[in-house]
Design a protein around this motif. Structure first.
Motif, PDB file in Angstrom:
ATOM      1  N   GLY A  53      40.588  16.499 -35.384  1.00 37.28           N
ATOM      2  CA  GLY A  53      40.669  15.043 -35.541  1.00 37.28           C
ATOM      3  C   GLY A  53      39.286  14.491 -35.796  1.00 37.28           C
ATOM      4  O   GLY A  53      38.580  14.929 -36.688  1.00 37.28           O
ATOM      5  N   SER A  54      38.852  13.527 -34.973  1.00 37.71           N
ATOM      6  CA  SER A  54      37.525  12.940 -35.154  1.00 37.71           C
ATOM      7  C   SER A  54      36.490  13.605 -34.246  1.00 37.71           C
ATOM      8  O   SER A  54      35.344  13.189 -34.212  1.00 37.71           O
ATOM      9  N   GLY A  55      36.869  14.655 -33.510  1.00 43.68           N
ATOM     10  CA  GLY A  55      35.943  15.341 -32.609  1.00 43.68           C
ATOM     11  C   GLY A  55      35.587  16.724 -33.097  1.00 43.68           C
ATOM     12  O   GLY A  55      35.970  17.143 -34.185  1.00 43.68           O
ATOM     13  N   LYS A  56      34.838  17.447 -32.287  1.00 42.08           N
ATOM     14  CA  LYS A  56      34.443  18.816 -32.602  1.00 42.08           C
ATOM     15  C   LYS A  56      35.012  19.756 -31.549  1.00 42.08           C
ATOM     16  O   LYS A  56      35.241  19.360 -30.409  1.00 42.08           O
ATOM     17  N   VAL A  57      35.216  21.008 -31.941  1.00 42.19           N
ATOM     18  CA  VAL A  57      35.738  22.023 -31.037  1.00 42.19           C
ATOM     19  C   VAL A  57      34.653  23.070 -30.790  1.00 42.19           C
ATOM     20  O   VAL A  57      34.068  23.594 -31.739  1.00 42.19           O
ATOM     21  N   PHE A  58      34.366  23.338 -29.527  1.00 42.48           N
ATOM     22  CA  PHE A  58      33.396  24.360 -29.144  1.00 42.48           C
ATOM     23  C   PHE A  58      34.109  25.403 -28.300  1.00 42.48           C
ATOM     24  O   PHE A  58      35.060  25.090 -27.588  1.00 42.48           O
ATOM     25  N   LYS A  59      33.661  26.657 -28.389  1.00 42.82           N
ATOM     26  CA  LYS A  59      34.283  27.683 -27.559  1.00 42.82           C
ATOM     27  C   LYS A  59      33.243  28.663 -27.051  1.00 42.82           C
ATOM     28  O   LYS A  59      32.167  28.819 -27.623  1.00 42.82           O
ATOM     29  N   SER A  60      33.603  29.317 -25.955  1.00 46.72           N
ATOM     30  CA  SER A  60      32.772  30.341 -25.354  1.00 46.72           C
ATOM     31  C   SER A  60      33.679  31.214 -24.499  1.00 46.72           C
ATOM     32  O   SER A  60      34.705  30.756 -24.000  1.00 46.72           O
ATOM     33  N   THR A  61      33.307  32.464 -24.308  1.00 43.71           N
ATOM     34  CA  THR A  61      34.092  33.382 -23.496  1.00 43.71           C
ATOM     35  C   THR A  61      33.356  33.655 -22.191  1.00 43.71           C
ATOM     36  O   THR A  61      32.155  33.886 -22.193  1.00 43.71           O
ATOM     37  N   VAL A  62      34.089  33.622 -21.094  1.00 47.18           N
ATOM     38  CA  VAL A  62      33.521  33.904 -19.779  1.00 47.18           C
ATOM     39  C   VAL A  62      34.014  35.277 -19.346  1.00 47.18           C
ATOM     40  O   VAL A  62      35.225  35.522 -19.302  1.00 47.18           O
ATOM     41  N   ASN A  63      33.094  36.172 -19.041  1.00 48.75           N
ATOM     42  CA  ASN A  63      33.439  37.519 -18.599  1.00 48.75           C
ATOM     43  C   ASN A  63      33.805  37.479 -17.109  1.00 48.75           C
ATOM     44  O   ASN A  63      32.945  37.485 -16.246  1.00 48.75           O
ATOM     45  N   LEU A  64      35.100  37.435 -16.797  1.00 43.11           N
ATOM     46  CA  LEU A  64      35.552  37.326 -15.413  1.00 43.11           C
ATOM     47  C   LEU A  64      35.296  38.592 -14.609  1.00 43.11           C
ATOM     48  O   LEU A  64      35.288  38.564 -13.390  1.00 43.11           O
ATOM     49  N   LYS A  65      35.069  39.717 -15.268  1.00 41.35           N
ATOM     50  CA  LYS A  65      34.730  40.943 -14.546  1.00 41.35           C
ATOM     51  C   LYS A  65      33.275  40.905 -14.075  1.00 41.35           C
ATOM     52  O   LYS A  65      32.922  41.501 -13.076  1.00 41.35           O
ATOM     53  N   LYS A  66      32.431  40.203 -14.806  1.00 41.05           N
ATOM     54  CA  LYS A  66      31.028  40.078 -14.431  1.00 41.05           C
ATOM     55  C   LYS A  66      30.846  39.024 -13.345  1.00 41.05           C
ATOM     56  O   LYS A  66      30.048  39.174 -12.437  1.00 41.05           O
ATOM     57  N   TYR A  67      31.613  37.938 -13.453  1.00 39.55           N
ATOM     58  CA  TYR A  67      31.514  36.820 -12.507  1.00 39.55           C
ATOM     59  C   TYR A  67      32.806  36.745 -11.701  1.00 39.55           C
ATOM     60  O   TYR A  67      33.638  35.861 -11.899  1.00 39.55           O
ATOM     61  N   ILE A  68      32.995  37.685 -10.797  1.00 38.43           N
ATOM     62  CA  ILE A  68      34.254  37.833 -10.062  1.00 38.43           C
ATOM     63  C   ILE A  68      34.581  36.614  -9.220  1.00 38.43           C
ATOM     64  O   ILE A  68      35.739  36.206  -9.116  1.00 38.43           O
ATOM     65  N   GLU A  69      33.604  35.995  -8.629  1.00 40.33           N
ATOM     66  CA  GLU A  69      33.862  34.940  -7.655  1.00 40.33           C
ATOM     67  C   GLU A  69      33.716  33.539  -8.234  1.00 40.33           C
ATOM     68  O   GLU A  69      33.296  32.621  -7.549  1.00 40.33           O
ATOM     69  N   ILE A  70      34.090  33.344  -9.474  1.00 39.38           N
ATOM     70  CA  ILE A  70      34.015  32.009 -10.082  1.00 39.38           C
ATOM     71  C   ILE A  70      34.982  31.091  -9.345  1.00 39.38           C
ATOM     72  O   ILE A  70      36.157  31.402  -9.185  1.00 39.38           O
ATOM     73  N   THR A  71      34.468  29.952  -8.900  1.00 40.34           N
ATOM     74  CA  THR A  71      35.324  28.969  -8.237  1.00 40.34           C
ATOM     75  C   THR A  71      35.350  27.654  -8.991  1.00 40.34           C
ATOM     76  O   THR A  71      36.154  26.788  -8.684  1.00 40.34           O
ATOM     77  N   ASN A  72      34.478  27.497 -10.004  1.00 42.44           N
ATOM     78  CA  ASN A  72      34.418  26.240 -10.716  1.00 42.44           C
ATOM     79  C   ASN A  72      33.803  26.456 -12.091  1.00 42.44           C
ATOM     80  O   ASN A  72      32.791  27.137 -12.218  1.00 42.44           O
ATOM     81  N   LEU A  73      34.413  25.876 -13.110  1.00 42.31           N
ATOM     82  CA  LEU A  73      33.854  25.863 -14.459  1.00 42.31           C
ATOM     83  C   LEU A  73      33.784  24.418 -14.910  1.00 42.31           C
ATOM     84  O   LEU A  73      34.719  23.647 -14.684  1.00 42.31           O
ATOM     85  N   SER A  74      32.690  24.037 -15.556  1.00 46.43           N
ATOM     86  CA  SER A  74      32.598  22.685 -16.113  1.00 46.43           C
ATOM     87  C   SER A  74      31.896  22.747 -17.465  1.00 46.43           C
ATOM     88  O   SER A  74      31.100  23.647 -17.706  1.00 46.43           O
ATOM     89  N   VAL A  75      32.228  21.791 -18.304  1.00 43.85           N
ATOM     90  CA  VAL A  75      31.648  21.718 -19.646  1.00 43.85           C
ATOM     91  C   VAL A  75      30.919  20.391 -19.749  1.00 43.85           C
ATOM     92  O   VAL A  75      31.475  19.338 -19.444  1.00 43.85           O
ATOM     93  N   LYS A  76      29.660  20.456 -20.179  1.00 39.22           N
ATOM     94  CA  LYS A  76      28.868  19.229 -20.329  1.00 39.22           C
ATOM     95  C   LYS A  76      28.267  19.170 -21.701  1.00 39.22           C
ATOM     96  O   LYS A  76      27.989  20.125 -22.322  1.00 39.22           O
TER      97      LYS A  76
END
Length: 76
Positions: A53-76
């Motif tokens: 639409g009128s915005g942009k799309v950004f993407k990234s992959t998070v390796n959950l095996k490397k960061y086992i104890e992720i409790t929060n993700l945020s995008v800024k």
């Protein structure tokens, strides 16, 4: 359940049942700082994958095996 100790920079299995007090005394973790669970902020680059639409799309992959104890993700 497996009970483990951390010696020589590696985890060692102690028992599959609750170990006796003597096992905790002889093989327990002496330095509890190896269990440091403080918050850590990791900045990860994102890739611009086009428009939506009128915005942009950004993407990234998070390796959950490397960061086992992720409790929060945020995008800024």
């Amino acid at each position: 359940m497996n009970y483990k100790t951390f010696k020589n920079n590696t985890w060692i299995n102690l028992s599959t049942t609750l170990p006796l007090k003597s096992v905790f005394i002889s093989d327990g973790i002496v330095d509890l700082s190896v269990l440091n669970r403080s918050s850590k902020v990791i900045v990860q680059n994102m890739t611009n994958t086009g428009a939506l639409g009128s915005g942009k799309v950004f993407k990234s992959t998070v390796n959950l095996k490397k960061y086992i104890e992720i409790t929060n993700l945020s995008v800024k």
